[in-house]
Write a protein that holds these residues in place. Structure first.
Motif, PDB file in Angstrom:
ATOM      1  N   SER A  31       0.818  -1.217   0.000  1.00 19.66           N
ATOM      2  CA  SER A  31       0.000   0.000   0.000  1.00 19.66           C
ATOM      3  C   SER A  31       0.848   1.262   0.000  1.00 19.66           C
ATOM      4  CB  SER A  31      -0.914   0.005   1.230  1.00 19.66           C
ATOM      5  OG  SER A  31      -1.807  -1.070   1.204  1.00 19.66           O
ATOM      6  N   VAL A  32       1.855   1.304   0.867  1.00 21.40           N
ATOM      7  CA  VAL A  32       2.703   2.493   0.985  1.00 21.40           C
ATOM      8  C   VAL A  32       3.496   2.721  -0.294  1.00 21.40           C
ATOM      9  CG1 VAL A  32       4.684   3.476   2.223  1.00 21.40           C
ATOM     10  CG2 VAL A  32       2.792   2.442   3.490  1.00 21.40           C
ATOM     11  N   PHE A  33       4.035   1.647  -0.858  1.00 22.66           N
ATOM     12  CA  PHE A  33       4.767   1.798  -2.118  1.00 22.66           C
ATOM     13  C   PHE A  33       3.825   2.243  -3.228  1.00 22.66           C
ATOM     14  CE2 PHE A  33       6.623   0.236  -6.102  1.00 22.66           C
ATOM     15  CZ  PHE A  33       7.816   0.948  -6.068  1.00 22.66           C
ATOM     16  N   GLY A  34       2.597   1.738  -3.218  1.00 25.62           N
ATOM     17  CA  GLY A  34       1.604   2.155  -4.203  1.00 25.62           C
ATOM     18  C   GLY A  34       1.293   3.635  -4.106  1.00 25.62           C
ATOM     19  N   VAL A  35       1.073   4.121  -2.877  1.00 23.59           N
ATOM     20  CA  VAL A  35       0.797   5.549  -2.687  1.00 23.59           C
ATOM     21  C   VAL A  35       1.982   6.376  -3.168  1.00 23.59           C
ATOM     22  CG1 VAL A  35       0.419   7.355  -0.967  1.00 23.59           C
ATOM     23  CG2 VAL A  35      -0.868   5.228  -0.817  1.00 23.59           C
ATOM     24  N   PHE A  36       3.195   5.973  -2.773  1.00 18.63           N
ATOM     25  CA  PHE A  36       4.394   6.722  -3.160  1.00 18.63           C
ATOM     26  C   PHE A  36       4.562   6.761  -4.678  1.00 18.63           C
ATOM     27  CE2 PHE A  36       8.854   6.679  -4.448  1.00 18.63           C
ATOM     28  CZ  PHE A  36       9.256   7.923  -3.963  1.00 18.63           C
ATOM     29  N   SER A  66      -7.079  11.095  -1.323  1.00 18.39           N
ATOM     30  CA  SER A  66      -7.670  10.263  -2.381  1.00 18.39           C
ATOM     31  C   SER A  66      -6.773   9.058  -2.660  1.00 18.39           C
ATOM     32  CB  SER A  66      -7.863  11.078  -3.658  1.00 18.39           C
ATOM     33  OG  SER A  66      -8.860  12.055  -3.497  1.00 18.39           O
ATOM     34  N   ALA A  67      -5.458   9.266  -2.651  1.00 19.20           N
ATOM     35  CA  ALA A  67      -4.514   8.169  -2.891  1.00 19.20           C
ATOM     36  C   ALA A  67      -4.617   7.110  -1.795  1.00 19.20           C
ATOM     37  CB  ALA A  67      -3.089   8.705  -2.981  1.00 19.20           C
ATOM     38  N   LEU A  68      -4.822   7.535  -0.562  1.00 16.56           N
ATOM     39  CA  LEU A  68      -4.986   6.555   0.517  1.00 16.56           C
ATOM     40  C   LEU A  68      -6.159   5.638   0.205  1.00 16.56           C
ATOM     41  CD1 LEU A  68      -4.717   6.912   4.272  1.00 16.56           C
ATOM     42  CD2 LEU A  68      -6.779   5.933   3.324  1.00 16.56           C
ATOM     43  N   LEU A  69      -7.276   6.206  -0.192  1.00 16.43           N
ATOM     44  CA  LEU A  69      -8.437   5.371  -0.499  1.00 16.43           C
ATOM     45  C   LEU A  69      -8.174   4.465  -1.703  1.00 16.43           C
ATOM     46  CD1 LEU A  69     -11.284   7.961   0.114  1.00 16.43           C
ATOM     47  CD2 LEU A  69     -10.844   5.884   1.426  1.00 16.43           C
ATOM     48  N   VAL A  70      -7.612   5.001  -2.762  1.00 13.31           N
ATOM     49  CA  VAL A  70      -7.415   4.228  -3.994  1.00 13.31           C
ATOM     50  C   VAL A  70      -6.380   3.121  -3.813  1.00 13.31           C
ATOM     51  CG1 VAL A  70      -6.574   4.369  -6.381  1.00 13.31           C
ATOM     52  CG2 VAL A  70      -8.192   6.070  -5.527  1.00 13.31           C
ATOM     53  N   PHE A  71      -5.272   3.405  -3.130  1.00  9.86           N
ATOM     54  CA  PHE A  71      -4.195   2.413  -3.024  1.00  9.86           C
ATOM     55  C   PHE A  71      -4.284   1.535  -1.785  1.00  9.86           C
ATOM     56  CE2 PHE A  71      -2.436   5.473  -5.974  1.00  9.86           C
ATOM     57  CZ  PHE A  71      -1.855   4.656  -6.934  1.00  9.86           C
ATOM     58  N   VAL A  72      -4.825   2.061  -0.691  1.00 12.02           N
ATOM     59  CA  VAL A  72      -4.862   1.296   0.556  1.00 12.02           C
ATOM     60  C   VAL A  72      -6.199   0.573   0.721  1.00 12.02           C
ATOM     61  CG1 VAL A  72      -4.637   1.445   3.073  1.00 12.02           C
ATOM     62  CG2 VAL A  72      -3.223   2.896   1.616  1.00 12.02           C
ATOM     63  N   LEU A  73      -7.280   1.204   0.308  1.00 12.85           N
ATOM     64  CA  LEU A  73      -8.611   0.624   0.459  1.00 12.85           C
ATOM     65  C   LEU A  73      -9.319   0.521  -0.897  1.00 12.85           C
ATOM     66  CD1 LEU A  73      -9.623   2.714   3.595  1.00 12.85           C
ATOM     67  CD2 LEU A  73      -8.907   0.310   3.559  1.00 12.85           C
ATOM     68  N   PRO A  74      -8.727  -0.181  -1.856  1.00 13.87           N
ATOM     69  CA  PRO A  74      -9.297  -0.190  -3.204  1.00 13.87           C
ATOM     70  C   PRO A  74     -10.689  -0.807  -3.297  1.00 13.87           C
ATOM     71  CG  PRO A  74      -7.571  -1.838  -3.033  1.00 13.87           C
ATOM     72  CD  PRO A  74      -7.536  -1.030  -1.762  1.00 13.87           C
ATOM     73  N   LEU A 161      -6.482   5.749 -12.838  1.00 16.32           N
ATOM     74  CA  LEU A 161      -5.816   4.880 -13.826  1.00 16.32           C
ATOM     75  C   LEU A 161      -4.556   4.245 -13.251  1.00 16.32           C
ATOM     76  CD1 LEU A 161      -6.250   7.046 -17.051  1.00 16.32           C
ATOM     77  CD2 LEU A 161      -7.385   4.861 -16.520  1.00 16.32           C
ATOM     78  N   VAL A 162      -3.748   5.042 -12.575  1.00 18.82           N
ATOM     79  CA  VAL A 162      -2.525   4.513 -11.970  1.00 18.82           C
ATOM     80  C   VAL A 162      -2.884   3.531 -10.856  1.00 18.82           C
ATOM     81  CG1 VAL A 162      -0.467   5.137 -10.630  1.00 18.82           C
ATOM     82  CG2 VAL A 162      -1.128   6.519 -12.596  1.00 18.82           C
ATOM     83  N   GLY A 163      -3.894   3.878 -10.054  1.00 21.03           N
ATOM     84  CA  GLY A 163      -4.338   2.982  -8.984  1.00 21.03           C
ATOM     85  C   GLY A 163      -4.844   1.661  -9.518  1.00 21.03           C
ATOM     86  N   ALA A 164      -5.584   1.694 -10.613  1.00 20.96           N
ATOM     87  CA  ALA A 164      -6.096   0.459 -11.213  1.00 20.96           C
ATOM     88  C   ALA A 164      -4.944  -0.406 -11.720  1.00 20.96           C
ATOM     89  CB  ALA A 164      -7.061   0.789 -12.346  1.00 20.96           C
ATOM     90  N   ALA A 165      -3.994   0.208 -12.404  1.00 19.49           N
ATOM     91  CA  ALA A 165      -2.849  -0.553 -12.915  1.00 19.49           C
ATOM     92  C   ALA A 165      -2.060  -1.169 -11.764  1.00 19.49           C
ATOM     93  CB  ALA A 165      -1.952   0.356 -13.757  1.00 19.49           C
ATOM     94  N   TYR A 166      -1.750  -0.368 -10.751  1.00 26.20           N
ATOM     95  CA  TYR A 166      -0.951  -0.863  -9.626  1.00 26.20           C
ATOM     96  C   TYR A 166      -1.676  -1.966  -8.869  1.00 26.20           C
ATOM     97  CZ  TYR A 166       1.931  -1.029  -5.464  1.00 26.20           C
ATOM     98  OH  TYR A 166       2.736  -1.455  -4.438  1.00 26.20           O
ATOM     99  N   SER A 167      -2.945  -1.736  -8.554  1.00 31.09           N
ATOM    100  CA  SER A 167      -3.695  -2.735  -7.790  1.00 31.09           C
ATOM    101  C   SER A 167      -3.774  -4.054  -8.529  1.00 31.09           C
ATOM    102  CB  SER A 167      -5.107  -2.219  -7.479  1.00 31.09           C
ATOM    103  OG  SER A 167      -5.050  -1.191  -6.537  1.00 31.09           O
ATOM    104  N   ASN A 168      -4.089  -3.986  -9.802  1.00 28.14           N
ATOM    105  CA  ASN A 168      -4.217  -5.221 -10.569  1.00 28.14           C
ATOM    106  C   ASN A 168      -2.873  -5.923 -10.775  1.00 28.14           C
ATOM    107  OD1 ASN A 168      -7.143  -5.503 -11.164  1.00 28.14           O
ATOM    108  ND2 ASN A 168      -6.831  -3.451 -11.962  1.00 28.14           N
TER     109      ASN A 168
END
Length: 179
Positions: A31-36, A66-74, A161-168
């Motif tokens: 999650s933290v690396f995703g946000v960063f 917003s990044a916290l929600l997208v990357f930590v709580l997708p 878009l970045v959150g979707a790519a990273y999460s998947n």
């Protein structure tokens, strides 16, 4: 004495994060690396677009929330693309509109935040950081509706878009798929 101390710790742990679920260290680092990395990429692209267009306002302050929600709580309904993009954009539009009609900043901030929340309820795009955008717009005395498009809408779309790519890529499904 020990029994009493344990009882008190259990009773009051709720007030000090005791209600938070356990999160593995692997998930914390993911999650933290995703946000960063996500914020770095969004900010780089947004700054580049701002430089290209000659616009100085290329950042929205609530992007971190917003990044916290997208990357930590997708999986949260408040992190879904419609909530992020529409909630943020609507709140900017409401905040800018309120500034044009309400002269007192304290009243304008209250109107902007509450009306943006009402709009998010109506459009079914609740996103808590968006209410902050309404306040930021009033505090910054942003009068130009262009601000709702860039940086708000553009930054929000890039973040999703970045959150979707990273999460998947890291094994998390985002956005939620209707069942």
């Amino acid at each position: 004495m020990r029994h009493t101390l344990n009882h008190l710790l259990k009773k009051y742990a709720f007030y000090f994060g005791g209600d938070q679920p356990y999160v593995s260290w692997l998930e914390r680092f993911r999650s933290v690396f995703g946000v960063f990395s996500g914020l770095l990429l969004v900010l780089f692209i947004s700054r580049y677009l701002g430089d290209l267009s000659g616009v100085n306002e290329w950042l929205m302050a609530s992007l971190g929330a917003s990044a916290l929600l997208v990357f930590v709580l997708p999986q949260s309904p408040m992190a879904q693309p419609w909530a992020v993009i529409a909630g943020n954009t609507l709140s900017a539009l409401v905040g800018i509109s309120v500034i044009h009609f309400v002269g007192d900043p304290l009243i304008a901030m209250s109107f902007a935040a509450s009306l943006s929340i009402l709009g998010m309820f109506i459009l079914r795009c609740l996103h808590p950081p968006a209410a902050a955008i309404a306040l930021i717009v009033v505090l910054g005395n942003v009068m130009n509706y262009r601000y709702a498009i860039f940086p708000i809408l553009i930054d929000s779309a890039i973040l999703v878009l970045v959150g979707a790519a990273y999460s998947n890529l890291t094994g998390k499904s985002y956005p939620n798929r209707p069942k």
